[in-house]
Design an enzyme around this catalytic site. Structure first.
Site, PDB file in Angstrom:
ATOM      1  N   CYS A 188     -12.532  -6.429   1.865  1.00 28.67           N
ATOM      2  CA  CYS A 188     -14.183  -7.320   1.729  1.00 28.67           C
ATOM      3  C   CYS A 188     -12.640  -8.391   0.532  1.00 28.67           C
ATOM      4  O   CYS A 188     -12.975  -8.341  -0.640  1.00 28.67           O
ATOM      5  CB  CYS A 188     -14.794  -6.832   0.287  1.00 28.67           C
ATOM      6  SG  CYS A 188     -16.172  -7.825  -0.017  1.00 28.67           S
ATOM      7  N   CYS A 224     -15.693 -10.233  -1.785  1.00 23.00           N
ATOM      8  CA  CYS A 224     -14.484  -9.955  -3.882  1.00 23.00           C
ATOM      9  C   CYS A 224     -13.478  -9.915  -4.058  1.00 23.00           C
ATOM     10  O   CYS A 224     -13.715  -9.714  -5.266  1.00 23.00           O
ATOM     11  CB  CYS A 224     -15.160  -8.653  -2.957  1.00 23.00           C
ATOM     12  SG  CYS A 224     -16.704  -7.752  -2.300  1.00 23.00           S
ATOM     13  N   ASP A 225     -12.316  -9.945  -3.099  1.00 25.85           N
ATOM     14  CA  ASP A 225     -10.840  -9.400  -4.342  1.00 25.85           C
ATOM     15  C   ASP A 225     -10.240 -10.906  -3.796  1.00 25.85           C
ATOM     16  O   ASP A 225      -9.336 -10.914  -4.259  1.00 25.85           O
ATOM     17  CB  ASP A 225     -11.048  -8.646  -3.847  1.00 25.85           C
ATOM     18  CG  ASP A 225     -10.947  -6.989  -3.583  1.00 25.85           C
ATOM     19  OD1 ASP A 225     -12.269  -7.652  -4.557  1.00 25.85           O
ATOM     20  OD2 ASP A 225     -10.713  -6.513  -2.918  1.00 25.85           O
TER      21      ASP A 225
END
Length: 399
Positions: A135, A138-139
């Site tokens: 993701c 997300c990261d």
């Protein structure tokens, strides 16, 4: 003590939220269960949202946030819970979470979507969360001014690669096809090619992930020559498709060979009456927010019809204390209209229930009504006699 609803929706992505809007707006007591802290599904991990018709200026997380507010406006209850077990047979269905909470409903919709597919290569599991990610949204902020690798060449992979260039100093995309061939849409390919931070390695796959505590090397394999090379990097993002989350229903629902739930293409109903599947959890041609929302709307309205049909049948036929004559008819069938007209004019000594086969397909199918007019005689919830295409003079004898 279990909590009772009309509809339980398992999964809070676009399909589940859309279904919640339609079910709640139809005055059904609706519960949406989502295992994650935030509802919204896959779009919460994306950034851009350019192809939802009529919405010109929004992000993917903002769009699904509006979905949630819309559902709650009509009374949808949203609770956090990961479903581990279900009991779907019978009129009342049961859903049990990992925390031991039990919820019951007349209808259940599965909208659990899919999760990232793993490559299964050496080091992948070991370095998950330590440089291996599925993701970008997300990261990505963990990789500011660092070099990362993206594995995959579909829409998601290229979209995420472009997004990563906002943070990383360099993004290398590993493509299994020969040079110039990708599965992503042309517009995404053009954007990737024109981005100075993106480079491509063709005819290759990820063979192994290496590192000392954190990822520092991607071992690549050329699928034509078999040669392996080490590519220095700080992170590896894998986007090679998704796997449906259907493990908790695999013993009750029919799944295809890839684990997706089999459904009727129009009503999205499964092999069990009152159970529906919507969104990426079912096998479908196009996996987009708009198609998931469409699925949710269709499945919710099918559930509304199912509940109305079942409640009416239960109250007026199965729970009736007297003998019931059930006449299956259609407004477009003259013979059935004549039978209905005759039944309404004579003293039956029984309760008359009329079932329009167009509107009440489930009851018709359950009792194998293939021709109309058909009349059933039901006592104590059981069929004791049946007549198909009766002549007018035969009706008195049947009664």
């Amino acid at each position: 003590m279990s909590k009772k609803y009309d509809v339980i929706i398992v999964g809070g992505g676009p399909a589940g939220l859309s279904a919640a809007v339609y079910a709640s707006r139809s005055k059904l007591k609706t519960l949406l269960l989502e295992q994650n802290r935030k509802v919204g599904g896959q779009p919460t991990t994306y950034e851009e949202m350019e192809n939802y018709p009529g919405v010109l200026d929004t992000t993917a997380p903002e769009l699904v946030k509006n979905f949630r507010e819309h559902a709650e406006k009509f009374g949808t209850e949203i609770e956090r819970g990961e479903v581990k077990d279900v009991s779907l047979d019978g009129r009342i269905k049961s859903v049990i979470t990992k925390d031991g909470e039990e919820y019951r409903a007349k209808s259940v919709m599965i909208a659990t979507g899919a999760e990232p597919r793993k490559l299964g290569v050496k080091g992948e599991a070991e370095f998950k969360g330590k440089g291996v990610s599925y993701c970008a949204t997300c990261d990505a902020d963990f990789f500011v001014d660092l070099e990362v690798v993206v594995v995959g060449n579909g829409n998601s992979a290229i979209e995420e690669a472009i997004y990563l260039t906002k943070f990383a100093s360099k993004v290398t995309v590993i493509v299994i096809h020969e040079e110039g061939v990708m599965d992503a849409e042309k517009i995404l390919q053009e954007r990737a090619y024109s981005n100075d931070k993106i480079e491509f390695v063709w005819d290759s796959t990820l063979e192994e992930v290496k590192g000392e505590g954190l990822v520092d090397t991607a071992v690549l394999k050329n699928i034509k020559t078999g040669e392996t090379t080490d590519l220095s990097c700080d992170g590896i993002f894998i986007f090679i498709g998704r796997v449906p989350r259907t493990d908790f229903v695999e013993e009750e629902l029919e799944l295809n060979e890839n684990g997706y739930i089999e459904v009727n293409s129009e009503r999205l109903d499964t092999n069990i009456p009152g159970i529906y599947a919507a969104g990426d959890v079912r096998d479908k041609y196009l996996r987009q927010v708009i198609t998931a929302a469409s699925d949710g709307a269709a499945a919710a309205m099918a559930a509304v019809g199912y509940i109305e049909e079942e409640d009416y049948w239960q109250e007026n036929v199965l729970e009736a204390e007297e003998t019931v004559l059930v006449a299956f008819w259609s407004p477009t069938n003259e013979e059935s209209l004549e039978v209905i007209n005759r039944l309404e004019k004579i003293d039956l000594g029984a309760k008359l229930v009329k079932i329009d086969t167009y509107k009440n397909t489930l009851v018709s199918e359950r009792y194998d009504v293939n021709e109309i007019p058909t009349v059933l005689k039901i006592e104590d919830g059981e069929v004791v006699d049946r007549t198909v295409n009766p002549k007018l003079e035969e009706i008195n004898e049947f009664i």
